[in-house]
Design a protein around this motif. Structure first.
Motif, PDB file in Angstrom:
ATOM      1  N   UNK A 183       0.828  -1.206   0.000  1.00 42.67           N
ATOM      2  CA  UNK A 183       0.000   0.000   0.000  1.00 42.67           C
ATOM      3  C   UNK A 183       0.864   1.258   0.000  1.00 42.67           C
ATOM      4  N   UNK A 184       2.002   1.213   0.681  1.00 41.45           N
ATOM      5  CA  UNK A 184       2.925   2.354   0.660  1.00 41.45           C
ATOM      6  C   UNK A 184       3.402   2.621  -0.763  1.00 41.45           C
ATOM      7  N   UNK A 185       3.762   1.576  -1.477  1.00 40.32           N
ATOM      8  CA  UNK A 185       4.233   1.750  -2.853  1.00 40.32           C
ATOM      9  C   UNK A 185       3.101   2.194  -3.770  1.00 40.32           C
ATOM     10  N   UNK A 186       1.875   1.734  -3.531  1.00 37.78           N
ATOM     11  CA  UNK A 186       0.736   2.216  -4.321  1.00 37.78           C
ATOM     12  C   UNK A 186       0.568   3.722  -4.150  1.00 37.78           C
ATOM     13  N   UNK A 187       0.719   4.192  -2.919  1.00 38.82           N
ATOM     14  CA  UNK A 187       0.594   5.627  -2.655  1.00 38.82           C
ATOM     15  C   UNK A 187       1.706   6.416  -3.344  1.00 38.82           C
ATOM     16  N   UNK A 188       2.942   5.936  -3.245  1.00 34.24           N
ATOM     17  CA  UNK A 188       4.077   6.637  -3.859  1.00 34.24           C
ATOM     18  C   UNK A 188       3.979   6.608  -5.381  1.00 34.24           C
ATOM     19  N   UNK A 189       3.529   5.496  -5.933  1.00 33.06           N
ATOM     20  CA  UNK A 189       3.401   5.386  -7.389  1.00 33.06           C
ATOM     21  C   UNK A 189       2.341   6.327  -7.949  1.00 33.06           C
ATOM     22  N   UNK A 190       1.414   6.791  -7.103  1.00 31.44           N
ATOM     23  CA  UNK A 190       0.387   7.729  -7.554  1.00 31.44           C
ATOM     24  C   UNK A 190       0.908   9.161  -7.623  1.00 31.44           C
TER      25      UNK A 190
ATOM     26  N   UNK B 234      11.846   9.201  -4.507  1.00 32.02           N
ATOM     27  CA  UNK B 234      12.929   9.027  -3.546  1.00 32.02           C
ATOM     28  C   UNK B 234      12.691   9.839  -2.277  1.00 32.02           C
ATOM     29  N   UNK B 235      12.138  11.046  -2.432  1.00 38.11           N
ATOM     30  CA  UNK B 235      11.907  11.906  -1.266  1.00 38.11           C
ATOM     31  C   UNK B 235      10.971  11.235  -0.267  1.00 38.11           C
ATOM     32  N   UNK B 236       9.945  10.537  -0.767  1.00 36.56           N
ATOM     33  CA  UNK B 236       8.986   9.919   0.146  1.00 36.56           C
ATOM     34  C   UNK B 236       9.458   8.566   0.648  1.00 36.56           C
TER      35      UNK B 236
ATOM     36  N   UNK C 193      12.872  -4.839  -0.095  1.00 35.33           N
ATOM     37  CA  UNK C 193      12.800  -5.968  -1.021  1.00 35.33           C
ATOM     38  C   UNK C 193      11.954  -5.659  -2.252  1.00 35.33           C
ATOM     39  N   UNK C 194      11.179  -4.579  -2.198  1.00 33.59           N
ATOM     40  CA  UNK C 194      10.264  -4.246  -3.300  1.00 33.59           C
ATOM     41  C   UNK C 194      10.760  -3.103  -4.179  1.00 33.59           C
ATOM     42  N   UNK C 195      11.842  -2.428  -3.770  1.00 37.16           N
ATOM     43  CA  UNK C 195      12.340  -1.285  -4.544  1.00 37.16           C
ATOM     44  C   UNK C 195      13.741  -1.610  -5.067  1.00 37.16           C
ATOM     45  N   UNK C 196      14.238  -0.760  -5.942  1.00 35.65           N
ATOM     46  CA  UNK C 196      15.579  -0.947  -6.495  1.00 35.65           C
ATOM     47  C   UNK C 196      16.639  -0.790  -5.408  1.00 35.65           C
ATOM     48  N   UNK C 197      17.755  -1.460  -5.602  1.00 35.90           N
ATOM     49  CA  UNK C 197      18.804  -1.453  -4.579  1.00 35.90           C
ATOM     50  C   UNK C 197      19.430  -0.076  -4.393  1.00 35.90           C
ATOM     51  N   UNK C 198      19.356   0.782  -5.403  1.00 33.78           N
ATOM     52  CA  UNK C 198      19.977   2.098  -5.283  1.00 33.78           C
ATOM     53  C   UNK C 198      19.033   3.136  -4.664  1.00 33.78           C
ATOM     54  N   UNK C 199      17.821   2.741  -4.311  1.00 33.08           N
ATOM     55  CA  UNK C 199      16.886   3.667  -3.684  1.00 33.08           C
ATOM     56  C   UNK C 199      17.010   3.579  -2.163  1.00 33.08           C
ATOM     57  N   UNK C 200      17.027   4.746  -1.540  1.00 32.09           N
ATOM     58  CA  UNK C 200      17.178   4.826  -0.085  1.00 32.09           C
ATOM     59  C   UNK C 200      15.803   4.713   0.567  1.00 32.09           C
TER      60      UNK C 200
END
Length: 451
Positions: free
Chosen positions: A347-354, A361-363, A389-396
């Motif tokens: 759900x966090x990624x659904x919110x960020x993807x919107x 990256x900021x969120x 585990x759900x995002x790219x390795x270079x994302x903080x």
């Protein structure tokens, strides 16, 4: 709905700001309330925030009715009948809420937070996407029933932007200035919301809601425990069990294997370190239940009869095993109870993807967890692990929990109340409400009308 009556006489002039502001984070389980003022520069103090049960409870044993703060005076929480003013995050029983407010703020003898509404402004929180009819009821109650001098209604997550940042690298913000980017995960009693904020303003289209909160976990715990010991009518006791022994597993399948009870031809033994014995209260010698390490050698039947206990005291003991982590797992895997929703990380990624891609990256790097249910041990670590585990390795990915998750919304509201200029731009006074009506006030609160 509030009774129709005239507004209090001698309304405050437009633009006037009362010296004191009452901040109420009106949760489904508890109210978080306290006073703040813009007349001094002292930072808001969490000690000024009071947690008040938002409930009317009727005891079947002493035949008393406990309203709001009186609930803590109850000596026997067995088989209480509850009436909660808030359902699914929204105030739907205003007569009950009015009784709780009056007992908490207006009681002459021992109000928890004493205030005179005609000389006090009010900041009131609500759940995101509240129906207009319920917002109208709230506005009418505040002005026409209680007569507050001024009023600002906002969704609870926005106030977190005015509280101190939990991230050590973030500079301390000036009073009344919100943090720039913040993703709020509010794990409440009725539900869980994910709200991205930009300078304190929510992206409405990106707000996500998971229909699982502390109440769902308590109900699931009741269901599991009642297979061996009937606790269907013991909401208070089961809630205490949940708070005392539950934790969020970092490896659910592995922990489940550790407590698996092998059959006749299965040599596996249960890992006793994951089991706890919970001593139930009897409200005579044991006022509150407590957990202790599980001892396989102790026979629960003997303890129930007072054999081998201190002073021959009879104890009712529950052995809690996989329920400790199976119940909180619902936040991350709602499908376990048939809900067609993504888990919290999804759900966090659904919110960020919107949101626009530039904000991603900021969120991801500014995720703040609040709400009483987020106090479960291992919650933050599990959420951060799943997100990584759900995002790219270079994302903080940074996830932090507020210092006091249950009071952080109130703390942000108190920080907002410290800025007189900000309050004047947000507050609707009694005179403005009388002149322009409730429709105009709702547009002001939504940022769609200018003063």
């Amino acid at each position: 709905m509030a009774r129709q009556k005239s507004l209090p006489s001698a309304p405050e002039a437009s633009g006037h700001l009362a010296d004191k502001t009452l901040i109420i984070d009106n949760g489904a389980h508890t109210l978080k309330a306290g006073l703040a003022t813009h007349l001094d520069d002292t930072p808001p103090n969490l000690d000024s925030c009071h947690i008040i049960p938002n409930v009317i409870a009727r005891s079947q044993r002493d035949k008393r009715t406990y309203i709001g703060p009186e609930y803590s005076d109850c000596l026997d929480f067995g088989e209480l009948a509850y009436r909660r003013p808030v359902e699914k995050g929204f105030i739907v029983h205003w007569e009950a809420e009015k009784a709780v407010w009056e007992r908490s703020f207006l009681h002459k003898d021992d109000a928890v937070v004493k205030c005179d509404p005609e000389e006090t402004s009010l900041i009131l929180t609500e759940a995101p996407n509240a129906p207009v009819a319920l917002q109208r009821n709230a506005d009418e109650m505040v002005f026409e029933e209680f007569g507050f001098a001024g009023y600002y209604r906002t969704i609870a997550p926005t106030l977190n932007a005015y509280a101190p940042s939990p991230f050590p690298s973030t500079a301390t913000s000036v009073s009344g200035v919100p943090l720039e980017c913040l993703l709020i995960i509010d794990v409440g009693h009725s539900h869980t919301t994910v709200t991205p904020l930009h300078h304190g303003r929510p992206f409405q289209h990106a707000i996500k809601r998971l229909e699982i909160g502390g109440k769902t976990l308590t109900n699931q715990m009741k269901l599991l425990i009642s297979r061996t010991f009937d606790v269907h009518r013991e909401d208070h006791i089961v809630s205490e069990i949940k708070e005392d022994v539950c934790f969020v597993s970092q490896d659910f399948n592995a922990d489940l294997e550790r407590v698996w009870r092998g059959g006749r031809y299965d040599p596996r033994a249960v890992d006793a370190s994951l089991l706890v014995d919970y001593v139930l209260p009897d409200y005579e010698t044991i006022k509150r239940g407590y957990a202790r390490p599980h001892d396989p050698a102790v026979k629960l039947r003997d303890i129930m009869l007072g054999i081998g206990t201190e002073g021959g005291r009879r104890e009712h003991v529950l052995t809690i095993a996989n329920e400790r982590f199976v119940v909180p797992e619902l936040l991350f895997s709602p499908a376990d109870i048939g809900m067609r929703q993504a888990g919290l990380a999804g759900m966090v990624l659904q919110s960020i993807d919107a949101l626009p891609a530039g904000f991603r990256q900021a969120y991801l790097a500014n995720i703040l967890v609040v709400g009483g249910t987020s106090k479960l041990p291992g919650f933050v670590q599990r959420l951060e692990s799943e997100l990584r585990s759900l995002v790219d390795v270079d994302e903080v990915v940074r996830v932090a929990r507020a210092e006091e998750p249950a009071k952080n919304v109130w703390l942000g509201g108190a920080g907002m109340a410290k800025s007189a200029d900000l309050m004047r731009s947000l507050i609707v006074t009694r005179q403005e409400y009388a002149e322009h009506g409730d429709g105009w006030a709702r547009r002001v609160f939504a940022g769609k009308a200018r003063r």
